[in-house]
Motif scaffolding. Structure first.
Motif, PDB file in Angstrom:
ATOM      1  N   TRP A 231      49.109  56.872  44.777  1.00  0.00           N
ATOM      2  CA  TRP A 231      50.347  56.102  44.937  1.00  0.00           C
ATOM      3  C   TRP A 231      50.438  55.513  46.344  1.00  0.00           C
ATOM      4  N   ARG A 232      50.169  56.322  47.351  1.00  0.00           N
ATOM      5  CA  ARG A 232      50.265  55.851  48.738  1.00  0.00           C
ATOM      6  C   ARG A 232      49.249  54.748  49.032  1.00  0.00           C
ATOM      7  N   ALA A 233      48.096  54.798  48.370  1.00  0.00           N
ATOM      8  CA  ALA A 233      47.039  53.816  48.630  1.00  0.00           C
ATOM      9  C   ALA A 233      47.231  52.519  47.849  1.00  0.00           C
ATOM     10  N   SER A 234      48.254  52.462  47.025  1.00  0.00           N
ATOM     11  CA  SER A 234      48.427  51.322  46.118  1.00  0.00           C
ATOM     12  C   SER A 234      49.457  50.323  46.641  1.00  0.00           C
ATOM     13  N   PRO A 235      49.194  49.021  46.489  1.00  0.00           N
ATOM     14  CA  PRO A 235      50.133  47.989  46.944  1.00  0.00           C
ATOM     15  C   PRO A 235      51.474  48.070  46.215  1.00  0.00           C
ATOM     16  N   VAL A 236      52.517  47.769  46.949  1.00  0.00           N
ATOM     17  CA  VAL A 236      53.881  47.818  46.414  1.00  0.00           C
ATOM     18  C   VAL A 236      54.180  46.545  45.620  1.00  0.00           C
ATOM     19  N   ALA A 237      54.739  46.701  44.436  1.00  0.00           N
ATOM     20  CA  ALA A 237      55.117  45.548  43.617  1.00  0.00           C
ATOM     21  C   ALA A 237      56.372  44.892  44.186  1.00  0.00           C
ATOM     22  N   GLN A 238      56.497  43.594  43.957  1.00  0.00           N
ATOM     23  CA  GLN A 238      57.645  42.833  44.444  1.00  0.00           C
ATOM     24  C   GLN A 238      58.207  41.956  43.333  1.00  0.00           C
ATOM     25  N   LYS A 239      59.472  41.593  43.501  1.00  0.00           N
ATOM     26  CA  LYS A 239      60.100  40.611  42.619  1.00  0.00           C
ATOM     27  C   LYS A 239      60.704  39.497  43.465  1.00  0.00           C
ATOM     28  N   VAL A 240      60.864  38.325  42.837  1.00  0.00           N
ATOM     29  CA  VAL A 240      61.390  37.161  43.545  1.00  0.00           C
ATOM     30  C   VAL A 240      62.886  37.049  43.286  1.00  0.00           C
ATOM     31  N   ALA A 241      63.658  37.126  44.352  1.00  0.00           N
ATOM     32  CA  ALA A 241      65.115  37.056  44.245  1.00  0.00           C
ATOM     33  C   ALA A 241      65.586  35.607  44.133  1.00  0.00           C
ATOM     34  N   ILE A 281      42.698  31.459  49.264  1.00  0.00           N
ATOM     35  CA  ILE A 281      43.857  32.206  48.781  1.00  0.00           C
ATOM     36  C   ILE A 281      43.588  32.699  47.362  1.00  0.00           C
ATOM     37  N   TYR A 282      43.793  34.008  47.149  1.00  0.00           N
ATOM     38  CA  TYR A 282      43.553  34.591  45.836  1.00  0.00           C
ATOM     39  C   TYR A 282      44.739  35.450  45.405  1.00  0.00           C
ATOM     40  N   THR A 283      44.973  35.491  44.113  1.00  0.00           N
ATOM     41  CA  THR A 283      45.988  36.382  43.567  1.00  0.00           C
ATOM     42  C   THR A 283      45.442  37.808  43.543  1.00  0.00           C
ATOM     43  N   MET A 284      46.330  38.743  43.283  1.00  0.00           N
ATOM     44  CA  MET A 284      45.893  40.130  43.186  1.00  0.00           C
ATOM     45  C   MET A 284      44.899  40.313  42.043  1.00  0.00           C
ATOM     46  N   ALA A 285      45.158  39.646  40.926  1.00  0.00           N
ATOM     47  CA  ALA A 285      44.245  39.753  39.780  1.00  0.00           C
ATOM     48  C   ALA A 285      42.848  39.269  40.158  1.00  0.00           C
ATOM     49  N   GLU A 286      42.786  38.236  40.977  1.00  0.00           N
ATOM     50  CA  GLU A 286      41.485  37.719  41.416  1.00  0.00           C
ATOM     51  C   GLU A 286      40.805  38.688  42.377  1.00  0.00           C
ATOM     52  N   TYR A 287      41.593  39.355  43.216  1.00  0.00           N
ATOM     53  CA  TYR A 287      41.029  40.395  44.090  1.00  0.00           C
ATOM     54  C   TYR A 287      40.415  41.512  43.249  1.00  0.00           C
ATOM     55  N   VAL A 288      41.141  41.938  42.226  1.00  0.00           N
ATOM     56  CA  VAL A 288      40.655  43.007  41.353  1.00  0.00           C
ATOM     57  C   VAL A 288      39.348  42.594  40.694  1.00  0.00           C
ATOM     58  N   SER A 289      39.317  41.360  40.190  1.00  0.00           N
ATOM     59  CA  SER A 289      38.138  40.863  39.486  1.00  0.00           C
ATOM     60  C   SER A 289      36.927  40.756  40.402  1.00  0.00           C
ATOM     61  N   TYR A 290      37.159  40.303  41.628  1.00  0.00           N
ATOM     62  CA  TYR A 290      36.040  40.037  42.532  1.00  0.00           C
ATOM     63  C   TYR A 290      35.576  41.276  43.287  1.00  0.00           C
ATOM     64  N   PHE A 291      36.519  42.059  43.808  1.00  0.00           N
ATOM     65  CA  PHE A 291      36.158  43.175  44.681  1.00  0.00           C
ATOM     66  C   PHE A 291      36.021  44.513  43.957  1.00  0.00           C
ATOM     67  N   GLY A 292      36.438  44.578  42.703  1.00  0.00           N
ATOM     68  CA  GLY A 292      36.275  45.809  41.935  1.00  0.00           C
ATOM     69  C   GLY A 292      36.966  46.998  42.578  1.00  0.00           C
ATOM     70  N   SER A 293      36.247  48.095  42.735  1.00  0.00           N
ATOM     71  CA  SER A 293      36.841  49.336  43.242  1.00  0.00           C
ATOM     72  C   SER A 293      37.291  49.236  44.699  1.00  0.00           C
ATOM     73  N   GLN A 296      41.697  47.306  46.679  1.00  0.00           N
ATOM     74  CA  GLN A 296      42.900  47.762  47.378  1.00  0.00           C
ATOM     75  C   GLN A 296      42.701  47.796  48.895  1.00  0.00           C
ATOM     76  N   GLN A 297      41.524  48.231  49.330  1.00  0.00           N
ATOM     77  CA  GLN A 297      41.236  48.255  50.766  1.00  0.00           C
ATOM     78  C   GLN A 297      41.168  46.836  51.329  1.00  0.00           C
ATOM     79  N   LYS A 298      40.529  45.936  50.595  1.00  0.00           N
ATOM     80  CA  LYS A 298      40.432  44.539  51.032  1.00  0.00           C
ATOM     81  C   LYS A 298      41.820  43.900  51.076  1.00  0.00           C
ATOM     82  N   TRP A 299      42.605  44.197  50.074  1.00  0.00           N
ATOM     83  CA  TRP A 299      43.960  43.643  49.974  1.00  0.00           C
ATOM     84  C   TRP A 299      44.819  44.095  51.154  1.00  0.00           C
ATOM     85  N   ALA A 300      44.732  45.359  51.498  1.00  0.00           N
ATOM     86  CA  ALA A 300      45.557  45.910  52.575  1.00  0.00           C
ATOM     87  C   ALA A 300      45.275  45.234  53.917  1.00  0.00           C
TER      88      ALA A 300
END
Length: 316
Positions: A231-241, A281-293, A296-300
């Motif tokens: 949980w601590r290592a995972s990116p926080v979800a957001q919503k658009v107000a 610029i990449y979305t989170m889904a694209e990060y997941v697809s490209y960087f695999g395991s 999360q570290q790359k994203w942070a």
């Protein structure tokens, strides 16, 4: 409509060699000047010897402006916002940074979209702890990046120090705040993991290794005894107000007060994006697809770009 060769050629000259936009981020250039070039000029003028400027030499100011303007624009950072960040770093901290230190940190914090007021509030809470003023400066930014709320950190410390030694109370409060724990829930259970699952009406979501968002309870059910580390290592979800800005659940709670839950439910999920090492610029889904395991570290570590649905950054 097909873009003219001239416009595309001019566009490529405007973009820095280390950074390129995705197709949906290309902007039109009219009359030979662009808002982006205006930002570069404004940066150079403010950093240099312009009215109210920071007094860097012409070459230093130009170097910083050339290097940073595209990232500032992509991260949604205005000159006004940068000035607020700089002011916090050089005037509001009890142990202020030097001009050159502050400029570097200002740009670094801007790429993470840190709110100047939240940065100072977090520092203010930490400065009175065993960390001391100097370590509190760096820790404040780190906790904000992890999604911690300065309000909850302060409240957690107030609760914890009633039964724990001061230093242990401070360390536990920082750990709990980084995990997205509400002080009110912690006061009932006195167990961080249990309080996290109950915090914010179970509306806190984080992105697991598969790139999908889950609540703390779902993390616990799936990962078992190791769920808090995940949980601590995972990116926080957001919503658009309604204001077109992306916020985490704790930010909705802090900003919208009593009516936060209804605002949260009506808001759209933010398609978060970041700038990778290749300058794209990449979305989170694209990060997941490209960087695999390793995503999360790359994203942070990556600079934050405006979310797809956002019209402005989450800071003022």
């Amino acid at each position: 409509m097909v873009r003219s060769t001239l416009v595309v050629a001019v566009l490529m000259l405007v973009l820095p060699t280390t950074a390129h936009r995705n197709n949906d981020d290309i902007f039109a250039i009219e009359g030979g000047d662009s808002e982006s070039r205006d930002l570069q000029w404004e940066l150079e003028n403010w950093l240099g010897g312009g009215s109210g400027g920071l007094g860097l030499s012409h070459s230093e100011a130009r170097s910083w402006a050339t290097k940073e303007w595209w990232y500032m624009e992509t991260c949604g950072a205005s000159i006004s916002y940068l000035k607020q960040l700089y002011s916090v770093l050089t005037h509001r901290f009890a142990i202020p940074y030097t001009r050159n230190e502050a400029i570097g940190l200002m740009f670094a914090y801007a790429t993470k979209q840190l709110d100047p007021d939240q940065l100072y509030a977090m520092y203010h809470v930490l400065a009175g702890s065993h960390l001391g003023g100097q370590k509190a400066r760096a820790r404040a930014a780190e906790l904000l990046e992890q999604g911690a709320s300065p309000t909850e950190l302060s409240n957690l410390y107030r609760v914890l120090k009633t039964w724990l030694p001061d230093r242990e109370a401070q360390d536990t409060a920082m750990e709990a705040a980084a995990a997205g724990c509400e002080a009110e829930k912690f006061a009932r259970t006195r167990v961080v993991s249990e309080a996290v699952t109950a915090s914010f009406d179970n509306q806190a979501f984080r992105y697991a290794e598969d790139g999908k968002y889950y609540t703390a309870s779902e993390f616990k059910d799936y990962f078992g005894s190791n769920w808090m580390a995940k949980w601590r290592a995972s990116p926080v979800a957001q919503k658009v107000a309604r204001d077109g800005r992306a916020y985490s659940v704790s930010q909705f709670h802090d900003y919208f007060k009593g009516g936060w839950l209804s605002y949260w439910h009506e808001a759209r999920w933010a398609t978060q994006r970041r700038i990778a090492e290749d300058g794209r610029i990449y979305t989170m889904a694209e990060y997941v697809s490209y960087f695999g395991s390793q995503w999360q570290q790359k994203w942070a570590k990556a600079p934050v770009a405006l979310c797809k649905e956002c019209t402005a950054a989450s800071h003022p």
